[in-house]
Design a protein around this motif. Sequence first.
Motif, PDB file in Angstrom:
ATOM      1  N   LEU A  45      -6.265  31.994  34.299  1.00  0.00           N
ATOM      2  CA  LEU A  45      -6.477  31.076  33.284  1.00  0.00           C
ATOM      3  C   LEU A  45      -6.617  31.511  31.922  1.00  0.00           C
ATOM      4  N   GLU A  46      -7.059  32.640  31.838  1.00  0.00           N
ATOM      5  CA  GLU A  46      -7.346  33.093  30.268  1.00  0.00           C
ATOM      6  C   GLU A  46      -6.025  33.930  29.773  1.00  0.00           C
ATOM      7  N   GLU A  73      -1.872  34.641  28.166  1.00  0.00           N
ATOM      8  CA  GLU A  73      -1.162  33.828  27.159  1.00  0.00           C
ATOM      9  C   GLU A  73      -0.030  32.763  27.671  1.00  0.00           C
ATOM     10  N   LYS A  84      -1.093  39.408  31.274  1.00  0.00           N
ATOM     11  CA  LYS A  84      -1.615  37.976  31.747  1.00  0.00           C
ATOM     12  C   LYS A  84      -0.958  36.844  31.166  1.00  0.00           C
TER      13      LYS A  84
END
Lengths: 252, 252
Positions: B182-183, B185, B218
């Motif tokens: 969810l966090e 890029e 991520k």
Amino acid sequence: MILSKNIIKQLKSLDQKKFRNEKGIFLAEGTKIVCDNIDTMKCEFIIATQNWFDSHQEIPDKIEKCIATIDEIKKISFLKTPQEVLGVFSIPQYNLDNESIKTKLSIVLDTVQDPGNMGTIIRIADWYGIENIICSLESADIFSPKVVQSSMGAVSRVKVHYTNLETFLSDMKGMDIFGTFLEGENIYKKELPQNGLIIMGNEGKGISDKVASYVTEKLFIPNYPQDRLTTESLNVAVATAIICSEFRRGSY
Amino acid sequence: MILSKNIIKQLKSLDQKKFRNEKGIFLAEGTKIVCDNIDTMKCEFIIATQNWFDSHQEIPDKIEKCIATIDEIKKISFLKTPQEVLGVFSIPQYNLDNESIKTKLSIVLDTVQDPGNMGTIIRIADWYGIENIICSLESADIFSPKVVQSSMGAVSRVKVHYTNLETFLSDMKGMDIFGTFLEGENIYKKELPQNGLIIMGNEGKGISDKVASYVTEKLFIPNYPQDRLTTESLNVAVATAIICSEFRRGSY
């Protein structure tokens, strides 16, 4: 409300489209889907364990509640592993507003028949902010227990319409109407608009000839590397995901 | 070869991993999957109707053939609508070549458990020229009848390896290791390489903490429009499709 044998029998019959339409109701199972639906649909009643009601005090008072044991729920459930809650909801009646459709991006399903694919496509539409799905009359019914479950609550947010596709597409003349074909243009090289219709075809037969005649823009998702001789294909829900992603990716 | 009761019983047992591994064989059903597998795998024997053999003269002579009636095939079949042909194949043994993996784009599955998702992911890998899928030992077995069927023949072209993911990922240090969080890029804004590992997580739990600790990049697939408050999610196979499409789209 008391869970009589007669009610259990009636709820069991909701796996058949005929009985769903006769009664105008459908069944949803599990906390996430029931709670998503409560926000946007008319809930007839909820059947759950005492334990579930105790930990879900947020359920509005006006909704009729029926306390049941997990064994009673098992008798109604269509799941292999029944959950502690079942909700009975009214089947919503949506107006198909052609003028509004012309300003938006929508998905058209030409007889997608697998309930799992249908549920997955509704989730994809929900993710990419596609508000309307227009289905041929022969497409899988979204209120069948399998579709409701595989949509993971997205049936409460995406409007799914069933209609005669040829009549609908005739009314949409002048719009960009997209479909994927082997001879189509590489979707990765194409500039795509934020309104239009994306037609997806049947699992085995693809887009029917009659519907294909309305397509104005033929697209193709190229495989990699492109010169391979392969026999592979993409599942219709997977192709829908890739196409929707391509339509939306430029707008972030 | 004659189809004895004992052979029927043994083939029926192939829905269990234990028996598949004991005998080193698996079952594939239907013309497309059987013919795709014949090209790339060791075929033990084919069971089909006389009619099927008559119209498939291209099957090599060296392959053992067993003529059966459709009723006999029904006794073995795992499908709701049995096909006219069944093939029994040796389970292939692939070497996991870490040096070769470092030069390619591969998928890593951290305990994907649904057979339908597993089959769909193999088809996606096949489409996008991803040769290797590395799975945790707890992932769904690709030679279960459901995965073989839902992969539509792609099991014959994509190498699927089962291994301890932590050991494998330790050996891959220095590579770009991607996962969705969810966090993460926005994947649509990110330049993506043509080698690396794409980790996909379990249907309910996502990527486990242990495996997540190896992720170096991520990513996130944004929903549309991005400021909506929603409870939606993407199915793991659908997310895999969108990610693979993003990795390959720049190289056409």
